[in-house]
Design an enzyme around this catalytic site. Structure first.
Site, mmCIF file in Angstrom:
data_model
loop_
_atom_site.group_PDB
_atom_site.id
_atom_site.type_symbol
_atom_site.label_atom_id
_atom_site.label_comp_id
_atom_site.label_asym_id
_atom_site.label_seq_id
_atom_site.Cartn_x
_atom_site.Cartn_y
_atom_site.Cartn_z
ATOM 1 N N HIS A 18 13.608 -14.311 14.864
ATOM 2 C CA HIS A 18 13.499 -15.250 13.734
ATOM 3 C C HIS A 18 13.567 -14.459 12.426
ATOM 4 O O HIS A 18 12.576 -13.896 11.964
ATOM 5 C CB HIS A 18 12.172 -16.017 13.849
ATOM 6 C CG HIS A 18 12.067 -17.172 12.900
ATOM 7 N ND1 HIS A 18 11.700 -18.431 13.297
ATOM 8 C CD2 HIS A 18 12.282 -17.262 11.564
ATOM 9 C CE1 HIS A 18 11.691 -19.242 12.255
ATOM 10 N NE2 HIS A 18 12.036 -18.551 11.183
ATOM 11 N N HIS A 20 15.981 -14.641 8.654
ATOM 12 C CA HIS A 20 17.041 -15.327 7.898
ATOM 13 C C HIS A 20 17.886 -14.307 7.149
ATOM 14 O O HIS A 20 17.341 -13.463 6.433
ATOM 15 C CB HIS A 20 16.429 -16.307 6.911
ATOM 16 C CG HIS A 20 15.665 -17.420 7.578
ATOM 17 N ND1 HIS A 20 16.237 -18.632 7.891
ATOM 18 C CD2 HIS A 20 14.387 -17.485 8.029
ATOM 19 C CE1 HIS A 20 15.332 -19.401 8.483
ATOM 20 N NE2 HIS A 20 14.203 -18.734 8.578
ATOM 21 N N GLY A 178 14.227 -25.923 6.797
ATOM 22 C CA GLY A 178 14.041 -26.700 5.578
ATOM 23 C C GLY A 178 12.702 -27.412 5.601
ATOM 24 O O GLY A 178 11.925 -27.242 6.533
ATOM 25 N N HIS A 205 12.869 -25.030 13.632
ATOM 26 C CA HIS A 205 11.699 -24.747 12.799
ATOM 27 C C HIS A 205 10.753 -25.935 12.931
ATOM 28 O O HIS A 205 11.132 -27.074 12.614
ATOM 29 C CB HIS A 205 12.093 -24.612 11.334
ATOM 30 C CG HIS A 205 12.608 -23.268 10.959
ATOM 31 N ND1 HIS A 205 13.839 -22.815 11.317
ATOM 32 C CD2 HIS A 205 12.036 -22.269 10.236
ATOM 33 C CE1 HIS A 205 14.027 -21.603 10.828
ATOM 34 N NE2 HIS A 205 12.944 -21.243 10.169
ATOM 35 N N GLU A 208 5.097 -25.325 10.991
ATOM 36 C CA GLU A 208 4.745 -24.310 9.999
ATOM 37 C C GLU A 208 3.969 -25.008 8.876
ATOM 38 O O GLU A 208 2.750 -24.974 8.818
ATOM 39 C CB GLU A 208 5.998 -23.631 9.447
ATOM 40 C CG GLU A 208 5.699 -22.555 8.415
ATOM 41 C CD GLU A 208 6.947 -22.069 7.690
ATOM 42 O OE1 GLU A 208 7.991 -22.722 7.777
ATOM 43 O OE2 GLU A 208 6.849 -21.029 7.011
ATOM 44 N N ASP A 297 10.827 -13.381 9.643
ATOM 45 C CA ASP A 297 11.186 -14.546 8.827
ATOM 46 C C ASP A 297 12.103 -14.151 7.667
ATOM 47 O O ASP A 297 13.314 -14.295 7.771
ATOM 48 C CB ASP A 297 9.931 -15.274 8.323
ATOM 49 C CG ASP A 297 10.195 -16.757 8.063
ATOM 50 O OD1 ASP A 297 11.268 -17.238 8.455
ATOM 51 O OD2 ASP A 297 9.325 -17.425 7.472
HETATM 52 ZN ZN LIG Z 1 12.287 -19.368 9.273
#
Ligand SMILES: [Zn+2]
Length: 373
Positions: A18, A20, A178, A205, A208, A297
């Site tokens: 994970h 980005h 998002g 996702h 969170e 992340d």
């Molecule tokens: Zn993420």
């Protein structure tokens, strides 16, 4: 016991599921790309100060993610996308990451006229270049791509189809990211069904910034193979002082089905999802034998490599190399490449890498036999 040092952890083989692409750019590269536009409105002109600005706390995950908007604006042509991807592969290789799945949202990079296919092609080319450059320094890594659709957009089916069409060219799955609140996973159920019907892979996702209903929808309605973040599953666990715990039905399902949880501890603290690393449930979930994986992340926002992320956990929870191997094997088992490829990396790269380090140290404190596999 002295916690494992960063350099030792860096040498150990690691797996990242994970991360980005946009959130992992080097601060210096952001400045380079912004230079032709006179800095492009960035709040700092030197890498250290820019990194500090990116790393400052933000009240919500959404607000924090918006800090990457100027970076996205700079990645609107093939040259910058290829450079970003090449540096990503090189940085992961230098950090000892032997396998990674990096997330890219193609729709965010079409403002300059690129098609989504051109965006994906440019990034795949960058990953190829980065891997080749790393090999020149004796570093091996394998970086694949996950194509992300944004929850607030309406084109998730097209992105899902793009991911499926690129499955033999380096894309290994589909993702949705998002804002969670107001955009439940079920809004994108057609995209998820398209992926499943193509026998392809899906991580969403969920859990969170928003709670259990998001996780439940991701797993039970959308059929997610993995949970991106998923830290809120802890809300379905009643943990007692004596270490015992009672799992709710959703938490039990996720543990029993061995559904991987892509935890990003530093990110969770920096976005205010958890008040501190000490309060993070990563250790409780590990002890309860969830399929826990540890991830970065957004390396630029969280000022962390995977080695640094793991070093923080070692310092906080006293983890040994045995625990790090458990996280690593968990992640490798949960990757979206074929079973034979996963097994080869576990047997030929990860286990020998840990054995080499064990031989180097030959210390009883380095491995604790009671730790789980
Ligand atoms: Zn993420």
């Amino acid at each position: 016991m002295t916690p494992l040092g960063h350099e030792t952890i860096r040498r150990l083989p690691k797996v990242l599921l994970h991360d980005h692409l946009v959130g992992g750019l080097r601060a210096g590269t952001v400045l380079d790309l912004a230079a032709p536009a006179g800095g492009a409105g960035l709040p700092a002109a030197d890498p250290d100060r820019l990194r500090a600005w990116f790393g400052a706390p933000a009240p919500t995950p959404e607000e924090r993610a918006r800090r990457l908007d100027p970076v996205v604006a700079l990645l609107q042509d093939t040259a910058s996308l290829t450079r970003a991807a090449a540096e990503c592969a090189q940085d992961l290789a230098a950090d000892g990451v032997v396998y990674a799945e990096v997330k890219l949202a193609p729709e965010q990079h079409t403002e300059g006229g690129l098609t989504r296919e051109q965006v994906v092609d440019a990034v795949l080319e960058g990953l190829r270049v980065g891997r080749a450059k790393a090999r020149l320094f004796g570093l091996r890594t394998d970086v694949r791509l996950l194509l992300t659709a944004m929850r607030q957009a309406a084109d998730s089916l097209e992105i899902a189809d793009l991911a499926v069409r690129y499955r033999h060219r380096g894309v290994v799955g589909f993702d949705i990211a998002g804002p969670e609140a107001g955009y439940p996973p079920t809004r994108h159920i057609s995209a998820c069904e398209h992926v499943k019907r193509a026998n392809f892979h899906l991580t969403l996702h969920a859990g969170e910034g928003f709670g259990l209903s998001s996780i439940w929808e991701a797993i039970q309605w959308c059929g997610a193979d993995r949970l991106g973040q998923g830290v809120r599953i802890f809300d379905d666990i009643a943990a007692a002082e004596d270490g015992s715990a009672k799992l709710g039905e959703l938490a039990a399902y996720i543990r029993d089905k061995r559904i991987p949880v892509e935890l990003c501890p530093t990110s969770n603290v920096n976005t205010g999802v958890l008040p501190s690393l000490a309060a993070h449930p990563v250790d409780t979930l590990r002890r309860l034998r969830f399929r826990v994986t540890v991830n970065t992340d957004n390396r630029l926002l969280d000022s962390a490599t995977l080695s640094e992320e793991l070093a923080r956990l070692c310092a906080e929870f006293g983890y040994t190399a045995e625990t790090l191997r458990w996280f690593t094997v968990n992640a490798m088992k949960s990757a979206f490449i074929g079973h034979d490829e996963r097994l080869a990396l576990i047997e030929q790269v990860i286990k020998p890498g840990y054995a080499d380090e064990r031989a180097r140290w030959a210390s009883a404190a380095f491995f604790r036999q009671e730790d789980p596999w």
